[in-house]
Design a protein around this motif. Structure first.
Motif, mmCIF file in Angstrom:
data_model
loop_
_atom_site.group_PDB
_atom_site.id
_atom_site.type_symbol
_atom_site.label_atom_id
_atom_site.label_comp_id
_atom_site.label_asym_id
_atom_site.label_seq_id
_atom_site.Cartn_x
_atom_site.Cartn_y
_atom_site.Cartn_z
ATOM 1 N N MET A 187 0.817 -1.171 -0.165
ATOM 2 C CA MET A 187 -0.032 -0.009 -0.008
ATOM 3 C C MET A 187 1.034 1.332 0.008
ATOM 4 N N PRO A 188 1.381 1.439 -1.075
ATOM 5 C CA PRO A 188 2.468 2.549 -1.197
ATOM 6 C C PRO A 188 1.938 3.985 -0.725
ATOM 7 N N LYS A 189 0.727 4.328 -0.928
ATOM 8 C CA LYS A 189 -0.040 5.744 -0.681
ATOM 9 C C LYS A 189 0.067 5.781 0.627
ATOM 10 N N LEU A 190 -0.312 4.559 1.441
ATOM 11 C CA LEU A 190 -0.726 4.771 3.073
ATOM 12 C C LEU A 190 0.668 4.849 3.524
ATOM 13 N N LEU A 191 1.569 3.980 2.862
ATOM 14 C CA LEU A 191 2.876 4.052 3.462
ATOM 15 C C LEU A 191 3.660 5.315 3.683
ATOM 16 N N GLU A 192 3.597 5.996 2.225
ATOM 17 C CA GLU A 192 3.946 7.164 2.118
ATOM 18 C C GLU A 192 3.427 8.493 3.084
ATOM 19 N N LEU A 193 2.185 8.466 3.240
ATOM 20 C CA LEU A 193 1.335 9.217 4.239
ATOM 21 C C LEU A 193 1.860 9.283 5.564
#
Length: 960
Positions: A187-193
């Motif tokens: 989940m790259p989006k969640l991990l980035e946030l």
């Protein structure tokens, strides 16, 4: 009185909200509390589906200091499609209801207001909440948080996640504990946030906690577990709380129904089907929660994991290797097994040990529910772009543009190499444009996964490719294609037939164009056009004829040629299947000859021919559904029934053959007997008397003369006309025709490969006409000698060294002895003497100084004119005029050399035999012959050097 039903204490189908029914996770609760106390505003929890994440969120308020924190549980499961304003509004409603603060819902900003200004949620609404909480912190427990990651709208990754991150950064009293059902790496989006936030895995329960989950709920019910039963549950669930609950739930139901409250290990085994039935929805949810690549790896390992001899579960060390055997391109699956280990689905004790499925209940359900092939096919969905390209490729093909369709399907497979539907379409399209090897490659790969779906196409492509290779004369490669078909379909008769055809063609292509030691195959047969037409005339007239000639003249090859259906197509344009039955029989091969034995052999050959013919028709009928073929098969069955009846007789007699011939006549068919070495029927031996011989021939002739006999003909061979072999007049009216040595045209055709080989080797100095005339002189046009000389010369030319011509001559001389000896032995004493005299006459003419006189022998030749004519008919000698005198010479210098050598090497027995012949000569003739023979003995070396033979070819071949 109504009996009170004991309530099942195990909970399935909902999160566990009761504190007393929740077991384990103590260390995780401690970690969460520590992080909250340390002002970690975001704590991420992750775990596989059904692992108990929702239950864990429900239990957090019981384990964390409530004086500092207030908890609100908010489920995002159905929120993925909503705009940000709706999510914030629903969250606000949930906070008010959950905390029971008594705040009027009218004070919550409306959806419309939040849509215009999302900051109202924090500035107005949360400020009011903090005031009501009186200094306590607000902890949002966000369940199914990852559903927003998959959202295709602007609500999640682009709006809600950034908003939440900004909100937490500004609100000191706001904490968030989201739970996700996947690894954060996915989940790259969640991990980035939320980079840097502490995260914890919600995994399997430890053994002690699992035992508590099994045993503690039964404290108020009479259920008890044996220790082995508890261990069996542990082995099935591996500490997974949901599946542990399911197994125990099913065990309780069974115990309550049977009123047997003591749970044994056998009970655990017996309720497995019921447990999987109860948890079907949960298992499906659990399974669908895995990405496609992980599902394929999971199923691959599950399919191979079985208990070994000790009961311990085996595993699979290299799942990708196994998948390759199913035709899967595994590049995109690398790393999937390692992820499954990290997520707790698989175990691997060390890098070199096999992977194992941890939850045995899930493994058993997967194996029963899905075939590995079905799961592998899900790889088609791995790349959405490939699915769209596949739809476009189908449209292109439906428009009739095959080449563009091929390119489109290739593009699909470039994006997703495991799109097996595109693979099948590509294979079919390759076959449409006759790109056989590419089609076969695709079909073969598909067969690894689904033999049933792809096999028909593979067989079709192999068959067409094999036919194409035969046309290209690549017979060995064609054999491989038909052999592969038979490996797939052992009963494929058409493939079996084509394999035999390709094999025969391959042998023909590899073999020498010359034949020695056996009869000449029909496809290499040369000459005899006049005799062949003569034979056909007799066949079509339902008559018989004898073709006769010496050993090596080609009698067997001639009959074998007539026995080949291709000969009938070539000469007469006829397809004789089920019309003419060609039966070849070597009469000499019947060890104990009798009329019954003869006809028994004929019948067995006819039966074999019918069986072979029916098998061929059955293959054709299956593929063509031809009513005519069915009619012909019925004819075969009808004739076979008569044959089977006849064969039941202990002794085959004329009336039995009569029945068969009548059936053949009724079906408008014909029996053609090709009888080799028919003179063997005249040999009296054992129980075959002269009376039996005469009876056999008369009955044979009687059958041929009847009305039904008009459907039988016989072409026979013999060393001599039957009338000369027997004094019986019964043979006098049987037509006979000699098989003579080859003439120039036939020799030229037979020896054309030698000319081709000479040109290939650059031997341009050798004149074809000179070589042909010398070959004719050496062999006399005798087919067997021509074949033998050609065989050894052809092999010698392939060696590319001239000194091998000596080897050629030696090989020929050694191997031609049996032919020459056979011809010699077929002659009687007088005929042999005549040949000796012809040889002596030749030697006398070749020596410069004549030492003997044979003029008196001319009278003896005149006396034996009949014998000489007979020898001439057999092609051994020929007559010609020399200075107005009739002289005889050998047709073959090889035969002449043999006779000279025979004179030189006379044994005492042969001398004695010759002396007996001298008794029929007058005194002057006998004296002249003795003088000539003595001269030959005294001049052996000179005589042998001029006697002729195969070495006459060497000067022409070497240019000497």
């Amino acid at each position: 009185m109504i009996e009170k039903v004991v309530r099942n204490p195990y909970i399935i189908g909902r999160p566990i909200t009761e504190q007393e029914m929740f077991f384990g996770r103590e260390s995780l609760f401690e970690s969460i509390e520590d992080n909250l106390n340390n002002s970690e505003h975001i704590i991420l929890l992750q775990g596989q589906r059904r692992i108990g994440k929702s239950s864990l969120l429900s239990q957090i308020p019981y384990f964390i200091d409530k004086d500092k924190f207030k908890f609100v549980l908010f489920d995002l499961q159905d929120k993925s499609h909503l705009p940000l304003s709706n999510i914030l509004y629903d969250l606000a409603i949930e906070i008010i209801d959950y905390l029971d603060l008594g705040i009027d819902s009218g004070s919550i900003p409306s959806v419309e207001d939040l849509d215009k200004n999302s900051e109202l949620f924090s500035h107005d609404f949360l400020a009011q909440i903090y005031q009501e909480l009186d200094g306590k912190n607000l902890v949002l427990l966000l369940d199914e948080f990852d559903v927003l990651e998959d959202s295709q709208t602007n609500t999640a990754s682009q709006l809600f996640f950034p908003f939440l991150k900004s909100l937490i950064a500004k609100q000191d009293k706001l904490f968030v504990i989201p739970v996700v059902g996947r690894k954060l790496d996915d989940m790259p989006k969640l991990l980035e946030l939320f980079k840097g936030a502490p995260n914890y895995n919600v995994g399997l329960l430890d053994e002690n906690s699992t035992k508590q989950l099994i045993i503690q709920p039964t404290k108020d019910v009479p259920l008890e577990y044996e220790e082995k039963a508890v261990q069996a549950i542990l082995e099935l669930s591996a500490g997974h709380p949901y599946f542990t609950q399911v197994i125990c739930f099913a065990l309780f139901v069974m115990a309550r129904d049977k009123q047997q409250w003591q749970i044994t290990c056998a009970d655990v085994e017996n309720i497995l089907d019921k447990a999987t039935e109860i948890s079907e929805a949960g298992l499906v949810w659990f399974w669908q929660g895995l990405p496609i690549t992980e599902r394929v790896i999971f199923a691959t390992i599950a399919s191979e994991q079985n208990p070994d001899a000790t009961g311990a579960m085996s595993g699979l060390r290299e799942p990708l290797t196994l998948l390759k055997k199913y035709g899967v391109e595994t590049e995109l699956l690398k790393g999937a097994a390692r992820k499954l280990v990290e997520w707790g689905f698989l175990s691997q004790e060390s890098e070199n040990l096999p992977y194992k499925v941890r939850i045995e209940l899930v493994r058993q359900w997967i194996v029963k529910q899905y075939s590995l092939k079905t799961i592998i096919k899900e790889l088609e969905k791995l790349e959405p772009d490939a699915e769209q390209l596949y739809i476009e490729a189908d449209k292109i093909y439906q428009q009739g543009n095959v080449q563009d369709a091929i390119k489109a399907y290739q593009q699909v497979l470039a994006v997703n190499p495991n799109h097996f539907s595109a693979l099948l379409q590509l294979a079919d399209r390759y076959l449409d444009v006759k790109e056989f090897t590419k089609a076969i490659e695709c079909y073969r790969r598909g067969c690894k996964l689904d033999l049933l779906l792809y096999q028909e196409g593979l067989v079709r492509s192999l068959m067409q490719y094999g036919d194409y290779l035969i046309q290209q004369k690549q017979f060995s490669l064609a054999q491989q294609q038909f052999g592969e078909i038979l490996a797939l379909e052992p009963s494929n008769r058409l493939a079996e037939k084509k394999l035999q055809q390709a094999g025969e063609l391959n042998r023909k292509a590899l073999r020498s164009p010359f034949v020695t030691g056996t009869y000449v195959p029909p496809d290499q047969f040369v000459g005899r056009n006049q005799e062949v037409n003569f034979a056909f005339d007799q066949i079509f007239n339902s008559s018989s004829i004898i073709f006769y000639g010496s050993l090596g003249i080609g009698k067997s090859s001639f009959l074998k040629y007539l026995a080949d259906p291709n000969t009938w197509r070539h000469h007469k344009g006829l397809n004789i299947e089920n019309k003419y039955f060609l039966i070849y029989l070597d009469c000499e091969a019947i060890y104990d000859f009798s009329a019954s034995a003869f006809w028994q052999e004929i019948i067995e050959e006819l039966r074999d021919e019918l069986i072979s013919l029916k098998e061929k028709f059955e293959v054709q009928n299956t593929s063509e559904n031809n009513n005519i073929l069915q009619f012909e098969m019925n004819q075969i069955d009808s004739l076979n029934s008569v044959i089977y009846t006849v064969q039941e007789a202990k002794k085959i007699e004329k009336n039995h053959i009569k029945k068969i011939l009548k059936k053949i006549k009724a079906q408008e068919q014909y029996l053609v007997l090709l009888l080799d070495n028919y003179d063997a029927t005249l040999q009296i031996k054992n129980n075959y008397s002269e009376e039996e011989m005469i009876k056999f021939f008369k009955e044979f002739r009687h059958l041929a003369e009847q009305d039904y006999g008009r459907h039988m003909s016989a072409i026979m061979t013999s060393s001599q006309p039957l009338s000369e072999l027997s004094s019986k007049s019964i043979y006098s009216d049987l037509p006979s025709q000699p098989l003579k040595p080859f003439q120039d045209e036939e020799i030229d055709k037979l020896w054309s490969p030698i000319g081709d080989q000479l040109r290939k080797k650059g031997c341009l100095s050798i004149k074809r006409d000179d070589l042909q005339q010398r070959v004719k002189k050496v062999t006399g046009g005798y087919p067997v000698l021509l074949q033998m000389a050609g065989f050894y010369l052809y092999r010698t030319l392939e060696q590319e060294q001239n000194h091998f011509f000596e080897t050629f001559a030696s090989d020929f001389e050694g191997n031609s002895q049996f032919v020459l000896r056979g011809i010699w032995q077929s002659l009687n004493d007088i005929e042999r003497m005549l040949l000796r005299l012809i040889a002596l006459a030749y030697v006398r003419g070749e020596i410069a100084k004549r030492r003997y006189d044979l003029r008196g022998v001319e009278d003896f030749f005149k006396e034996q004119a009949g014998k000489l004519k007979d020898i001439e008919r057999r092609g051994i000698i020929k007559s010609q005029l020399n200075e107005q005198k009739l002289v005889y010479v050998f047709t073959s210098s090889v035969m002449q050399q043999w006779v000279v050598q025979e004179i030189v090497n006379n044994s005492e027995a042969e001398v004695a035999q010759r002396e007996r012949i001298f008794s029929i000569l007058n005194r002057g003739q006998a004296h002249q012959i003795k003088q000539a023979i003595n001269f030959v003995w005294d001049n052996k070396d000179n005589v042998q050097s001029i006697a002729g033979g195969i070495r006459e070819l060497i000067p022409i071949l070497t240019g000497v």
